[in-house]
Design a protein around this motif. Structure first.
Motif, PDB file in Angstrom:
ATOM      1  N   THR A  27       6.650  10.068   8.365  1.00 55.32           N
ATOM      2  CA  THR A  27       7.374  10.729   7.282  1.00 55.32           C
ATOM      3  C   THR A  27       8.790  11.100   7.705  1.00 55.32           C
ATOM      4  O   THR A  27       9.616  11.437   6.853  1.00 55.32           O
ATOM      5  N   LEU A  28       9.098  11.045   9.004  1.00 54.87           N
ATOM      6  CA  LEU A  28      10.402  11.445   9.511  1.00 54.87           C
ATOM      7  C   LEU A  28      11.471  10.443   9.081  1.00 54.87           C
ATOM      8  O   LEU A  28      11.478   9.291   9.514  1.00 54.87           O
ATOM      9  N   GLY A  29      12.358  10.882   8.196  1.00 59.00           N
ATOM     10  CA  GLY A  29      13.425  10.014   7.717  1.00 59.00           C
ATOM     11  C   GLY A  29      12.938   8.816   6.945  1.00 59.00           C
ATOM     12  O   GLY A  29      13.621   7.796   6.867  1.00 59.00           O
ATOM     13  N   ASN A  30      11.761   8.938   6.340  1.00 57.53           N
ATOM     14  CA  ASN A  30      11.145   7.782   5.702  1.00 57.53           C
ATOM     15  C   ASN A  30      10.403   8.216   4.443  1.00 57.53           C
ATOM     16  O   ASN A  30       9.909   9.333   4.347  1.00 57.53           O
ATOM     17  N   GLY A  31      10.337   7.331   3.474  1.00 56.80           N
ATOM     18  CA  GLY A  31       9.545   7.580   2.279  1.00 56.80           C
ATOM     19  C   GLY A  31      10.285   8.356   1.201  1.00 56.80           C
ATOM     20  O   GLY A  31      11.416   8.806   1.375  1.00 56.80           O
ATOM     21  N   LEU A  32       9.605   8.520   0.067  1.00 57.45           N
ATOM     22  CA  LEU A  32      10.140   9.264  -1.067  1.00 57.45           C
ATOM     23  C   LEU A  32       9.483  10.635  -1.109  1.00 57.45           C
ATOM     24  O   LEU A  32       8.256  10.747  -1.167  1.00 57.45           O
ATOM     25  N   GLU A  33      10.275  11.686  -1.080  1.00 59.37           N
ATOM     26  CA  GLU A  33       9.733  13.032  -1.117  1.00 59.37           C
ATOM     27  C   GLU A  33       9.467  13.450  -2.558  1.00 59.37           C
ATOM     28  O   GLU A  33      10.324  13.309  -3.434  1.00 59.37           O
ATOM     29  N   GLN A  34       8.247  13.978  -2.805  1.00 59.43           N
ATOM     30  CA  GLN A  34       7.895  14.482  -4.125  1.00 59.43           C
ATOM     31  C   GLN A  34       8.376  15.914  -4.279  1.00 59.43           C
ATOM     32  O   GLN A  34       8.464  16.660  -3.301  1.00 59.43           O
ATOM     33  N   ASP A  35       8.651  16.324  -5.512  1.00 55.62           N
ATOM     34  CA  ASP A  35       9.020  17.708  -5.749  1.00 55.62           C
ATOM     35  C   ASP A  35       7.802  18.468  -6.252  1.00 55.62           C
ATOM     36  O   ASP A  35       6.909  17.917  -6.878  1.00 55.62           O
ATOM     37  N   GLY A  36       7.758  19.759  -5.956  1.00 54.56           N
ATOM     38  CA  GLY A  36       6.621  20.571  -6.353  1.00 54.56           C
ATOM     39  C   GLY A  36       5.586  20.656  -5.249  1.00 54.56           C
ATOM     40  O   GLY A  36       5.522  19.815  -4.357  1.00 54.56           O
ATOM     41  N   SER A  37       4.779  21.683  -5.283  1.00 51.61           N
ATOM     42  CA  SER A  37       3.862  21.955  -4.183  1.00 51.61           C
ATOM     43  C   SER A  37       2.595  21.108  -4.205  1.00 51.61           C
ATOM     44  O   SER A  37       2.065  20.754  -3.158  1.00 51.61           O
ATOM     45  N   TYR A  38       2.055  20.802  -5.394  1.00 51.19           N
ATOM     46  CA  TYR A  38       0.793  20.087  -5.473  1.00 51.19           C
ATOM     47  C   TYR A  38       0.966  18.851  -6.351  1.00 51.19           C
ATOM     48  O   TYR A  38       1.444  18.927  -7.473  1.00 51.19           O
ATOM     49  N   ARG A  39       0.503  17.711  -5.846  1.00 48.39           N
ATOM     50  CA  ARG A  39       0.544  16.461  -6.594  1.00 48.39           C
ATOM     51  C   ARG A  39      -0.805  15.772  -6.512  1.00 48.39           C
ATOM     52  O   ARG A  39      -1.512  15.890  -5.510  1.00 48.39           O
ATOM     53  N   TYR A  40      -1.157  15.066  -7.572  1.00 50.09           N
ATOM     54  CA  TYR A  40      -2.322  14.197  -7.487  1.00 50.09           C
ATOM     55  C   TYR A  40      -1.975  12.865  -8.119  1.00 50.09           C
ATOM     56  O   TYR A  40      -1.006  12.731  -8.874  1.00 50.09           O
ATOM     57  N   TYR A  41      -2.769  11.820  -7.787  1.00 48.87           N
ATOM     58  CA  TYR A  41      -2.311  10.451  -7.993  1.00 48.87           C
ATOM     59  C   TYR A  41      -3.394   9.560  -8.590  1.00 48.87           C
ATOM     60  O   TYR A  41      -4.584   9.787  -8.418  1.00 48.87           O
ATOM     61  N   LEU A  42      -2.936   8.505  -9.270  1.00 48.99           N
ATOM     62  CA  LEU A  42      -3.811   7.406  -9.655  1.00 48.99           C
ATOM     63  C   LEU A  42      -2.948   6.203 -10.012  1.00 48.99           C
ATOM     64  O   LEU A  42      -1.721   6.330 -10.183  1.00 48.99           O
ATOM     65  N   THR A  43      -3.562   5.037 -10.087  1.00 49.00           N
ATOM     66  CA  THR A  43      -2.855   3.822 -10.488  1.00 49.00           C
ATOM     67  C   THR A  43      -3.529   3.223 -11.708  1.00 49.00           C
ATOM     68  O   THR A  43      -4.746   3.323 -11.887  1.00 49.00           O
ATOM     69  N   LYS A  89       0.937   0.404 -11.935  1.00 44.22           N
ATOM     70  CA  LYS A  89       1.892   1.498 -11.794  1.00 44.22           C
ATOM     71  C   LYS A  89       1.226   2.649 -11.051  1.00 44.22           C
ATOM     72  O   LYS A  89       0.007   2.852 -11.148  1.00 44.22           O
ATOM     73  N   PHE A  90       2.024   3.400 -10.332  1.00 44.70           N
ATOM     74  CA  PHE A  90       1.550   4.524  -9.533  1.00 44.70           C
ATOM     75  C   PHE A  90       2.009   5.804 -10.212  1.00 44.70           C
ATOM     76  O   PHE A  90       3.212   6.001 -10.446  1.00 44.70           O
ATOM     77  N   PHE A  91       1.038   6.659 -10.552  1.00 44.32           N
ATOM     78  CA  PHE A  91       1.343   7.885 -11.282  1.00 44.32           C
ATOM     79  C   PHE A  91       1.180   9.087 -10.359  1.00 44.32           C
ATOM     80  O   PHE A  91       0.163   9.244  -9.683  1.00 44.32           O
ATOM     81  N   SER A  92       2.184   9.949 -10.352  1.00 46.16           N
ATOM     82  CA  SER A  92       2.184  11.170  -9.568  1.00 46.16           C
ATOM     83  C   SER A  92       2.233  12.340 -10.538  1.00 46.16           C
ATOM     84  O   SER A  92       3.224  12.530 -11.258  1.00 46.16           O
ATOM     85  N   LEU A  93       1.152  13.125 -10.591  1.00 47.98           N
ATOM     86  CA  LEU A  93       1.045  14.227 -11.536  1.00 47.98           C
ATOM     87  C   LEU A  93       1.222  15.553 -10.804  1.00 47.98           C
ATOM     88  O   LEU A  93       0.537  15.819  -9.815  1.00 47.98           O
ATOM     89  N   TYR A 130       5.004  13.030   0.777  1.00 50.95           N
ATOM     90  CA  TYR A 130       5.927  11.917   0.923  1.00 50.95           C
ATOM     91  C   TYR A 130       5.187  10.639   0.535  1.00 50.95           C
ATOM     92  O   TYR A 130       4.010  10.462   0.887  1.00 50.95           O
ATOM     93  N   LEU A 131       5.849   9.737  -0.163  1.00 53.29           N
ATOM     94  CA  LEU A 131       5.275   8.448  -0.514  1.00 53.29           C
ATOM     95  C   LEU A 131       5.786   7.408   0.473  1.00 53.29           C
ATOM     96  O   LEU A 131       6.985   7.123   0.538  1.00 53.29           O
ATOM     97  N   LEU A 132       4.874   6.844   1.252  1.00 55.63           N
ATOM     98  CA  LEU A 132       5.206   5.841   2.249  1.00 55.63           C
ATOM     99  C   LEU A 132       4.630   4.502   1.804  1.00 55.63           C
ATOM    100  O   LEU A 132       3.542   4.442   1.242  1.00 55.63           O
ATOM    101  N   TYR A 175       0.838  -1.185   0.000  1.00 51.96           N
ATOM    102  CA  TYR A 175       0.000   0.000   0.000  1.00 51.96           C
ATOM    103  C   TYR A 175       0.879   1.243   0.000  1.00 51.96           C
ATOM    104  O   TYR A 175       1.917   1.286   0.674  1.00 51.96           O
ATOM    105  N   ILE A 176       0.463   2.233  -0.749  1.00 53.00           N
ATOM    106  CA  ILE A 176       1.170   3.512  -0.810  1.00 53.00           C
ATOM    107  C   ILE A 176       0.308   4.551  -0.105  1.00 53.00           C
ATOM    108  O   ILE A 176      -0.843   4.783  -0.483  1.00 53.00           O
ATOM    109  N   ILE A 177       0.863   5.146   0.927  1.00 52.23           N
ATOM    110  CA  ILE A 177       0.206   6.232   1.636  1.00 52.23           C
ATOM    111  C   ILE A 177       0.965   7.509   1.323  1.00 52.23           C
ATOM    112  O   ILE A 177       2.185   7.562   1.459  1.00 52.23           O
ATOM    113  N   THR A 178       0.266   8.532   0.878  1.00 50.94           N
ATOM    114  CA  THR A 178       0.914   9.819   0.663  1.00 50.94           C
ATOM    115  C   THR A 178       0.516  10.748   1.801  1.00 50.94           C
ATOM    116  O   THR A 178      -0.637  10.763   2.238  1.00 50.94           O
TER     117      THR A 178
END
Length: 409
Positions: free
Chosen positions: A69-85, A89-93, A55-57, A41-44
């Motif tokens: 999120t402390l020292g964990n997960g993948l940090e996304q760049d940019g201020s606003y992201r939205y998602y779907l699968t 595959k997991f898409f971050s727009l 952050y993608l956990l 499971y991916i929790i943002t």
């Protein structure tokens, strides 16, 4: 943008309102999964810091324990992201504030680790939905030019493979323009519900026609307009950036309306918040079906909705009776039996939820996983579609939950 829609827009960007549920798109709506692969499971989650996106956990389960999120997960760049699968595959727009934004693709490797597989630039869009093995996105103008641009992204290759356009003024024929609320695959077609809006730059999302539901039906993959389906018993389906139409396992399509159309920021809808139906292969709304949710809820309006399965849908209601405001309240709407049941087991106060596009159901379609943020903490809850009972699961620390999705490996 008027105040009501500005609030709706901000809430949608952070996934803090309800809306259509995004099941694992490798399993058709209404079909229980038979996939025997392991699930991650991916929790943002967002810390709310300026310029920091989610952050993608990742976790093996959503029902126990905690994650941070402390020292964990993948940090996304940019201020606003939205998602779907789609296609596992997991898409971050990235929402580019009118400019092109990155579309970043992730997948699980054989050990279950989330890794980036692609990154490319695409137009910032207001609609995105899985259709077959593609993702359909739509850039919808709200003022000025009236041409909407549609794109097909191949989810297996992460590349744009098709484009189409639509003059949104031709969809309404009333002097206003259409603004798609979302898109959904229904059978072999793409259904796009829309609002009629002034688009005049002053009261962009206001309308002089608050009491109609519209759905534009497009062929696929050409995305050519085939027909417009209209009804006058409630208002538009979904809301800005909020899905409001889902296909069930029988092939019927159910539309959810909050009846919250405005003119100059004043609510003008005279029809009730309700659920309507388009039967399988039909080209009109079913006039024998009308689920008056506002009446059965005691006067509340639908904020967003997510289809679970077996005729059960999670609906988020605005917390103030008869208004498009107030802390979220959650309920189960049985679209087959037209029953409405408030969900129990929730926090006393809900700050925000992930019910707007960013949820997954259990594999047997009996329940939905929902991120709930409250003054006491942030957890993933499992909400049973039959009993309407919510059970608290994994706690997310260090950030507010903005989405929950799943992949297989």
């Amino acid at each position: 943008m008027n105040l009501h829609y500005k609030k709706t827009f901000i809430a949608a960007i952070f996934a803090l309102a309800l809306g259509s549920c995004s099941k694992s798109s490798d399993t058709p709506d209404g079909e229980a999964s038979t996939d025997t692969r392991s699930t991650k499971y991916i929790i943002t989650a967002t810390t709310g810091a300026a310029g920091i996106a989610d952050y993608l956990l990742t976790t093996d389960n959503l029902t126990t324990g905690s994650i941070t999120t402390l020292g964990n997960g993948l940090e996304q760049d940019g201020s606003y992201r939205y998602y779907l699968t789609n296609q596992n595959k997991f898409f971050s727009l990235l929402y580019g504030q009118g400019n092109p934004g990155a579309v970043t693709t992730y997948a699980l490797n054989t050990s279950g680790t989330l890794v980036k597989t692609s990154n490319f630039q695409a137009e910032t869009v207001q609609v995105f939905a899985p259709v077959n093995t593609d993702i359909v996105t739509v850039k919808v103008p709200r003022s000025g030019a009236s041409i909407a641009s549609m794109y097909r992204i191949d989810a297996t290759q992460s590349i744009i493979v098709g484009e189409a356009t639509q003059d949104t003024k031709q969809l309404t024929t009333n002097g206003e323009r259409a603004h798609y609320t979302w898109a959904a695959q229904v059978g072999t077609k793409v259904f796009m519900p829309y609002m009629s809006i002034k688009g005049d730059g002053v009261d962009n999302f206001g309308t002089l026609y608050p009491d109609s539901s519209w759905v534009a039906v497009y062929s696929y993959p050409a995305l050519k307009l085939e027909r417009i389906i209209r009804d006058g018993r409630t208002s538009y389906l979904g809301a800005y950036f909020t899905p409001g139409l889902f296909q069930d396992e029988k092939g019927d399509a159910y539309g959810f309306s909050g009846a919250i159309a405005t003119s100059n920021t004043v609510l003008t809808s005279t029809k009730p918040s309700a659920i309507v139906r388009i039967n399988k292969d039909a080209t009109v709304f079913d006039q024998s079906y009308f689920f008056n949710v506002e009446q059965k809820s005691g006067g509340y309006k639908i904020s967003s909705s997510a289809y679970i399965g077996n005729g059960k849908a999670l609906v988020q209601m605005y917390g103030t009776i008869g208004k498009a405001s107030g802390a979220p309240r959650l309920a189960i709407a049985d679209v087959y039996n037209q029953t409405f049941t408030w969900v129990t087991g929730l926090p006393a106060i809900i700050t925000s939820t992930t019910t707007n596009r960013y949820n997954v159901t259990t594999d047997d379609l009996s329940a939905i996983y929902l991120g709930i943020n409250s003054p006491d903490g942030n957890w993933i809850y499992t909400i049973n579609g039959t009993s309407a009972v919510a059970t608290r699961g994994i706690k997310v620390e260090g950030g507010s939950i903005t989405a929950v999705q799943k992949l297989k490996y």
